[in-house]
Design an enzyme around this catalytic site. Structure first.
Site, short mmCIF file in Angstrom:
data_model
loop_
_atom_site.label_atom_id
_atom_site.label_comp_id
_atom_site.label_asym_id
_atom_site.label_seq_id
_atom_site.Cartn_x
_atom_site.Cartn_y
_atom_site.Cartn_z
N ARG A 304 54.43 -25.26 70.36
CA ARG A 304 54.64 -26.42 71.23
C ARG A 304 53.34 -27.23 71.35
NH1 ARG A 304 58.45 -28.82 74.60
NH2 ARG A 304 60.04 -27.23 74.32
N GLU A 683 59.11 -29.35 83.49
CA GLU A 683 57.76 -29.26 82.96
C GLU A 683 57.00 -30.59 82.82
OE1 GLU A 683 59.41 -26.78 79.63
OE2 GLU A 683 57.55 -25.71 79.98
N1 LUZ Z 1 60.04 -21.07 76.10
C1 LUZ Z 1 60.39 -20.82 74.85
C2 LUZ Z 1 59.65 -22.28 76.50
O1 LUZ Z 1 60.71 -19.68 74.51
N2 LUZ Z 1 60.41 -21.83 73.96
C3 LUZ Z 1 60.05 -23.08 74.27
O2 LUZ Z 1 60.07 -23.97 73.44
C4 LUZ Z 1 59.64 -23.32 75.59
N3 LUZ Z 1 59.22 -24.52 75.96
C5 LUZ Z 1 58.82 -24.71 77.20
C6 LUZ Z 1 58.83 -23.67 78.09
N4 LUZ Z 1 59.25 -22.47 77.74
MO1 MOS Z 2 58.95 -21.72 80.48
S1 MOS Z 2 56.99 -22.22 80.59
O1 MOS Z 2 59.32 -20.24 81.13
O2 MOS Z 2 59.88 -23.00 80.78
#
Ligand code: LUZ
Ligand code: MOS
Length: 742
Positions: A304, A683
């Site tokens: 990410r 987020e």
């Molecule tokens: N969790 C995950 C996340 O497993 N994959 C993601 O792309 C993600 N993105 C944001 C927060 N949690």
């Molecule tokens: Mo995630 S950072 O558990 O959306």
């Protein structure tokens, strides 16, 4: 909303795992963690602990009937250390006793001997030693190496951002009950009930259908319970399986801080090239992610970061490389933003440095280079219904960037002891799990014969209001009052194979599934009687006529694909946009700062519940501001956590937050890619906080023009601000300036 979570919370009636009535004979667990960051276990003797009054069992790796492994992405994380330890606090022994106090006392009497080995805590050192979790990944577009020659300005430097505690109010915990016929039921404070179910089955060596995981709500999670709620739940299940009694494990704050991972610290190199007009031509970034001692979600977090390397901007030539570096700290994990904030901080550092080199305000460069419709991201996706410029221009129109900057300049011309700073932070965040297969959700809706409605989905309520949104979606779809709809616990026997509630997508995906299930029931009711307007009569008559009043539905986010070989595709359903304007005042002598105001325009889509979304924007902003200016996580060179109690770690409170927080939502912001035209909200607003770092550094630079813009280190605490100022700051200079302002 008479019966929602907020009402229960303020009355103190909400039930968390630790509030569940103890089943008969329930035991309490305490975990003994490694005292050293790296070493070989030479002896574990539990006899003295077992001899304590009230201790029922003491579990080590040898008591695990299945696989001693809970790693989800890489199989590198034993439930209980076996042979060697890789971070301070790594679980080695679980003590089961009649009370938590007895279990905690008894664990001190386990004889644990470890031969220490050298510890690595720095990601660059880890990379130099070749300790990467997986090979480095690079996202690229254009030809960076050719583009440098066409640049009129090139800046190059380094940026470091720190870890962040999740500091959920409810610490990690679980309660497991043995059931008949070898089954176990686990109440877990987890964002990922299916992950708990899967890893419990793996460790116990039993099929998943013998494991039921139930989640009522969480007292906060922020990503900290996406992967790292699992070990505690599995330990409880193991204890229940071993003793035949229920087992509860609630980490106290100290254990939670010591044993669980935080936001990943990053150390990064960057280089940005611009043409004479200030257009970004080329950008190169290398991210050294401090991943900790096991992979956990680190490779996904790193991915990410790569997706968000260009932030809210269009850059035609980019090469971004990331490495997950193994170190001897507790595995770092998901935290709101999931690697996105770290990458955006690096780029904003580069932009700020370029602005100083060109002697223009950073906001001019930012505005000039914003994403536009059809801009191509380095990962090959095009910006669709791009709202980067709309949000910026709306914020500028509403709040006046130039006028505020002029006010700041005037203050700084007239004042010596305090300096003001302003920064603008545009955000663009991709919505969907970057791992395409995880973008699926399910729902089960029952209409009861009295017309009331029960909804189960894969979504976990953690204070973010997902249940309220799902209630609304179901109520609107069925055409009934909100009060007729109740959202049930998240339970793996009702909705199976669920993704974690994460990636901001809980309401998008589970809400869509709940909508589909509601539509099925409505269609059956309408086919039965298209004219009956009274819901209660319609339902009762349909039931009498043997119409099915229950429906399961499944939602898989459409149009997603990603090719990891080419690093190209369409990984996100859509993007969320917004722009924040942040102003701070620095006390030059003390190094302390006040955040004066944050004013922002956020693209919330067509909101399902504006109060919920406003709460999310404000909360995420507070967390982003805390990460940038306040929250200091630290370890010593031997990998021992220094901020290991609540008293040693500052979290944002009302006094820290600005008096003025103006949140406006973009008007006419329909979104065809998500349920009821809404947009995910959890987020993206965290990243507005990044602007506070640059606002404060601008204020510091107004006091001391020699501050080096090529290095950025967050958080910018008062101590660090004073260090910055120490380079050019002298008390004499202030006295001189008072008589002779320049
Ligand atoms: N969790 C995950 C996340 O497993 N994959 C993601 O792309 C993600 N993105 C944001 C927060 N949690
Ligand atoms: Mo995630 S950072 O558990 O959306």
């Amino acid at each position: 909303m008479k019966h929602g979570d907020p009402q229960l919370h303020v009355r103190g009636e909400s039930v968390f795992v630790d509030d569940l009535p103890a089943p008969h004979g329930a035991l309490h667990a305490a975990v003994l963690g490694s005292p050293v960051a790296h070493g070989k276990i030479t002896r574990v003797d539990v006899n003295a602990a077992l001899a304590h009054d009230g201790v029922v069992a003491v579990l080590t790796a040898r008591d695990i009937p299945g696989e001693n492994q809970i790693g989800a992405i890489l199989p590198d994380e034993p439930l209980l250390a076996d042979g060697d330890v890789h971070h301070v606090g790594q679980p080695v022994v679980v003590v089961l006793a009649s009370s938590a106090a007895v279990a905690r006392r008894a664990r001190l009497d386990v004889a644990l001997e470890i031969d220490s080995l050298p510890a690595v805590t720095d990601p660059r050192e880890s990379a130099a030693k070749g300790q990467l979790m997986l090979p480095a990944r690079t996202f690229a577009i254009g030809v960076v190496d050719d583009a440098w020659g066409r640049c009129a300005h090139i800046v190059e430097g380094r940026a470091d951002s720190g870890a962040q505690e999740h500091f959920y109010l409810e610490t990690q915990g679980a309660l497991a009950e043995p059931m008949e016929d070898g089954r176990v039921r686990v109440h877990s404070s987890t964002q990922a009930p299916t992950a708990v179910q899967r890893q419990t089955a793996r460790v116990l060596g039993i099929p998943m259908h013998l494991v039921e995981v139930d989640v009522r709500r969480l007292g906060g999670a922020f990503g900290g319970k996406e992967d790292q709620a699992t070990p505690w739940a599995v330990m409880c299940a193991l204890g229940a399986r071993t003793t035949g009694r229920a087992v509860r494990l609630i980490l106290d704050r100290h254990d939670d801080m010591l044993m669980t991972g935080k936001r990943h610290p990053y150390s990064s190199d960057w280089k940005l090239g611009l043409d004479a007009d200030g257009k970004f031509l080329a950008y190169e970034a290398t991210y050294y992610q401090n991943a900790g001692s096991a992979a956990d979600l680190s490779p996904a977090v790193l991915e990410r970061s790569l997706f968000h390397s260009t932030g809210s901007y269009h850059i035609p030539n980019v090469r971004a490389t990331g490495m997950s570096c193994r170190t001897n700290l507790a595995p770092f994990t998901a935290f709101r933003g999931f690697g996105g904030p770290q990458a955006m901080f690096v780029l904003e550092t580069a932009i700020d440095a370029a602005a100083r080199a060109m002697n223009v305000p950073a906001f001019e460069l930012q505005r000039r280079n914003l994403l536009r419709e059809e801009s191509v991201f380095p990962y090959g996706m095009r910006a669709e219904r791009c709202r980067a410029e709309r949000c910026w221009d709306e914020a500028d129109r509403a709040y006046g960037i130039e006028a505020r900057a002029a006010g700041v300049a005037q203050h700084n011309a007239e004042n010596v002891a305090t300096k003001k700073g302003l920064a603008v932070m545009p955000v663009c965040f991709g919505i969907s799990f970057t791992n395409t297969s995880m973008n699926q959700a399910g729902a089960l809706v029952h209409v009861y014969t009295d017309g009331s409605v029960g909804v189960s989905t894969g979504a976990v309520e953690m204070g973010q209001g997902v249940n309220q949104k799902i209630r609304r979606i179901v109520a609107v779809t069925l055409g009934v009052d909100l009060d007729r709809v109740r959202v049930e616990t998240t339970n793996t026997t009702r909705v199976a194979n669920t993704s974690p509630t994460a990636a901001s997508s809980g309401a998008d995906m589970n809400g869509a599934a709940a909508q589909l299930a509601s539509q099925q029931i409505l269609e059956r009711l309408r086919a039965f009687d298209a004219d009956e307007k009274d819901w209660d009569k319609l339902v009762a008559a349909a039931h009498f006529a043997r119409v099915d009043l229950s429906a399961h539905a499944f939602y898989a986010t459409p149009r997603l694909h990603f090719d990891k070989t080419a690093e190209k595709g369409r990984p996100f359903a859509y993007h969320v946009y917004g722009t924040a304007i942040i102003e701070v005042t620095l006390d030059v002598l003390r190094g302390t700062a006040e955040i004066d105001a944050v004013r922002l325009v956020h693209d919330g889509g067509k909101m399902i519940d504006e109060a919920v979304d406003r709460g999310q924007v404000e909360g995420a902003l507070a967390q982003g501001l805390g990460w940038m200016l306040l929250e200091e996580a630290s370890w010593d060179a031997e990998g021992r956590l220094l901020h290991d109690t609540a008293g040693k770690y500052k979290v944002p409170d009302l006094g820290f937050l600005p008096d003025t927080v103006d949140v406006s939502f973009l008007a006419d912001a329909d979104n065809p890619e998500a349920v009821l035209g809404s947009k995910a909200v959890g987020e993206p607003p965290l990243m507005y906080g990044i602007g506070a770092y640059f606002a404060l550094r601008n204020a510091a630079a107004a006091a001391d023009a020699t501050i080096d813009p090529l290095q950025a280190e967050a958080p910018l605490t008062p101590e660090r601000t004073l260090e910055l100022l120490a380079g050019g700051f002298r008390v004499v200079a202030v006295e001189d300036a008072g008589q002779n302002p320049d």
